[in-house]
Design a protein around this motif. Structure first.
Motif, PDB file in Angstrom:
ATOM      1  N   GLY A   1     -20.843 -12.857  18.745  1.00 31.75           N
ATOM      2  CA  GLY A   1     -22.155 -12.624  18.165  1.00 31.75           C
ATOM      3  C   GLY A   1     -22.116 -11.256  17.509  1.00 31.75           C
ATOM      4  O   GLY A   1     -21.039 -10.719  17.270  1.00 31.75           O
ATOM      5  N   VAL A   2     -23.220 -10.675  17.221  1.00 34.70           N
ATOM      6  CA  VAL A   2     -23.382  -9.376  16.552  1.00 34.70           C
ATOM      7  C   VAL A   2     -22.779  -9.437  15.154  1.00 34.70           C
ATOM      8  O   VAL A   2     -21.568  -9.474  14.989  1.00 34.70           O
ATOM      9  N   GLY A   3     -23.624  -9.487  14.172  1.00 34.09           N
ATOM     10  CA  GLY A   3     -23.165  -9.480  12.791  1.00 34.09           C
ATOM     11  C   GLY A   3     -23.078 -10.853  12.165  1.00 34.09           C
ATOM     12  O   GLY A   3     -22.789 -10.988  10.988  1.00 34.09           O
ATOM     13  N   ILE A   4     -23.347 -11.881  12.938  1.00 32.75           N
ATOM     14  CA  ILE A   4     -23.308 -13.240  12.392  1.00 32.75           C
ATOM     15  C   ILE A   4     -24.711 -13.525  11.860  1.00 32.75           C
ATOM     16  O   ILE A   4     -25.521 -14.197  12.486  1.00 32.75           O
ATOM     17  N   SER A   5     -24.972 -12.968  10.707  1.00 36.12           N
ATOM     18  CA  SER A   5     -26.335 -12.906  10.188  1.00 36.12           C
ATOM     19  C   SER A   5     -26.709 -14.048   9.245  1.00 36.12           C
ATOM     20  O   SER A   5     -27.876 -14.171   8.876  1.00 36.12           O
ATOM     21  N   THR A   6     -25.744 -14.875   8.867  1.00 37.97           N
ATOM     22  CA  THR A   6     -26.031 -15.990   7.964  1.00 37.97           C
ATOM     23  C   THR A   6     -25.298 -17.238   8.458  1.00 37.97           C
ATOM     24  O   THR A   6     -24.289 -17.137   9.164  1.00 37.97           O
ATOM     25  N   PRO A   7     -25.789 -18.407   8.059  1.00 33.98           N
ATOM     26  CA  PRO A   7     -25.060 -19.627   8.412  1.00 33.98           C
ATOM     27  C   PRO A   7     -23.626 -19.625   7.869  1.00 33.98           C
ATOM     28  O   PRO A   7     -22.710 -20.112   8.542  1.00 33.98           O
ATOM     29  N   ALA A   8     -23.405 -19.057   6.706  1.00 31.77           N
ATOM     30  CA  ALA A   8     -22.053 -19.004   6.142  1.00 31.77           C
ATOM     31  C   ALA A   8     -21.116 -18.173   7.028  1.00 31.77           C
ATOM     32  O   ALA A   8     -19.957 -18.550   7.241  1.00 31.77           O
ATOM     33  N   LEU A   9     -21.608 -17.061   7.558  1.00 31.39           N
ATOM     34  CA  LEU A   9     -20.783 -16.255   8.464  1.00 31.39           C
ATOM     35  C   LEU A   9     -20.542 -17.001   9.784  1.00 31.39           C
ATOM     36  O   LEU A   9     -19.439 -16.945  10.340  1.00 31.39           O
TER      37      LEU A   9
ATOM     38  N   THR B   1     -32.876 -21.803  11.545  1.00 30.73           N
ATOM     39  CA  THR B   1     -32.209 -22.299  12.749  1.00 30.73           C
ATOM     40  C   THR B   1     -31.461 -23.596  12.453  1.00 30.73           C
ATOM     41  O   THR B   1     -30.326 -23.791  12.902  1.00 30.73           O
ATOM     42  N   THR B   2     -32.073 -24.466  11.682  1.00 30.40           N
ATOM     43  CA  THR B   2     -31.418 -25.716  11.280  1.00 30.40           C
ATOM     44  C   THR B   2     -30.179 -25.432  10.444  1.00 30.40           C
ATOM     45  O   THR B   2     -29.136 -26.073  10.634  1.00 30.40           O
TER      46      THR B   2
ATOM     47  N   ALA C   1     -24.285 -25.405  10.139  1.00 31.38           N
ATOM     48  CA  ALA C   1     -23.050 -24.648   9.895  1.00 31.38           C
ATOM     49  C   ALA C   1     -22.119 -24.714  11.094  1.00 31.38           C
ATOM     50  O   ALA C   1     -20.895 -24.726  10.946  1.00 31.38           O
ATOM     51  N   LEU C   2     -22.681 -24.762  12.297  1.00 40.71           N
ATOM     52  CA  LEU C   2     -21.878 -24.771  13.519  1.00 40.71           C
ATOM     53  C   LEU C   2     -21.506 -26.176  13.983  1.00 40.71           C
ATOM     54  O   LEU C   2     -20.570 -26.340  14.765  1.00 40.71           O
ATOM     55  N   TYR C   3     -22.196 -27.188  13.513  1.00 37.56           N
ATOM     56  CA  TYR C   3     -22.000 -28.546  14.006  1.00 37.56           C
ATOM     57  C   TYR C   3     -20.553 -29.038  13.951  1.00 37.56           C
ATOM     58  O   TYR C   3     -20.079 -29.624  14.921  1.00 37.56           O
ATOM     59  N   PRO C   4     -19.813 -28.813  12.875  1.00 37.83           N
ATOM     60  CA  PRO C   4     -18.432 -29.324  12.870  1.00 37.83           C
ATOM     61  C   PRO C   4     -17.574 -28.756  14.002  1.00 37.83           C
ATOM     62  O   PRO C   4     -16.543 -29.320  14.338  1.00 37.83           O
ATOM     63  N   TYR C   5     -18.001 -27.630  14.579  1.00 37.26           N
ATOM     64  CA  TYR C   5     -17.221 -26.962  15.609  1.00 37.26           C
ATOM     65  C   TYR C   5     -17.774 -27.208  17.004  1.00 37.26           C
ATOM     66  O   TYR C   5     -17.208 -26.738  17.984  1.00 37.26           O
ATOM     67  N   ALA C   6     -18.875 -27.950  17.093  1.00 32.66           N
ATOM     68  CA  ALA C   6     -19.498 -28.212  18.399  1.00 32.66           C
ATOM     69  C   ALA C   6     -18.587 -29.132  19.199  1.00 32.66           C
ATOM     70  O   ALA C   6     -17.954 -30.039  18.677  1.00 32.66           O
TER      71      ALA C   6
END
Length: 144
Positions: free
Chosen positions: A86-94, A127-128, A133-138
């Motif tokens: 965490g810390v610095g993950i300020s956008t869905p792209a990041l 949030t969506t 952005a994270l779903y492929p890695y869930a």
């Protein structure tokens, strides 16, 4: 997770947490030598927190993703615990760039900022976007 836990208090905290059946994750600064990583990892349970940035909570600048990749490799060599960032993950792209490197991603400040800014309807949209952005890695798989 107790951030900046003084070394002289760590044993007491870990014992109390263990008695209460609580995990004691640890924030691991990137500057630690490998021997320091082993020491911090030995005192942790649950997971290791690897900040994506060396900036403060709420940081919105660029991330050194290769440096984070190297750091997570070092952490994985020091411990079997999952690595969370965490810390610095300020956008869905990041978030999408960081997710393949770690076991979990913490998103806090961007959502809180969206909740506090008008219109508040932007918070669910943001949030969506993070979730997509994270779903492929869930995964339901855990490391331990």
């Amino acid at each position: 997770m107790v951030v900046d836990l003084p070394d002289d208090q760590a044993e007491r905290w870990q014992a109390a947490a263990k008695d209460a059946n609580l995990s004691t994750p640890r924030l691991v600064p990137r500057h630690l030598a490998d021997t320091g990583l082993a020491t911090v990892a030995a005192g942790a349970s649950g997971w290791l927190y690897a900040p994506a940035s060396t900036g403060p909570t709420g940081y919105r600048g660029p991330l050194d993703v290769p440096a984070l990749a190297d750091f997570t490799t070092r952490l994985r060599a020091a411990s079997p615990l999952p690595v969370v960032s965490g810390v610095g993950i300020s956008t869905p792209a990041l978030a999408e760039r960081v997710a393949p490197l770690v076991d979990a991603v913490v998103i806090g400040t961007p959502v809180v900022r969206a909740l506090m800014a008008p219109p508040p309807e932007q918070a669910p949209v943001l949030t969506t976007a993070f979730a997509h952005a994270l779903y492929p890695y869930a995964t339901t798989e855990t490391r331990a």
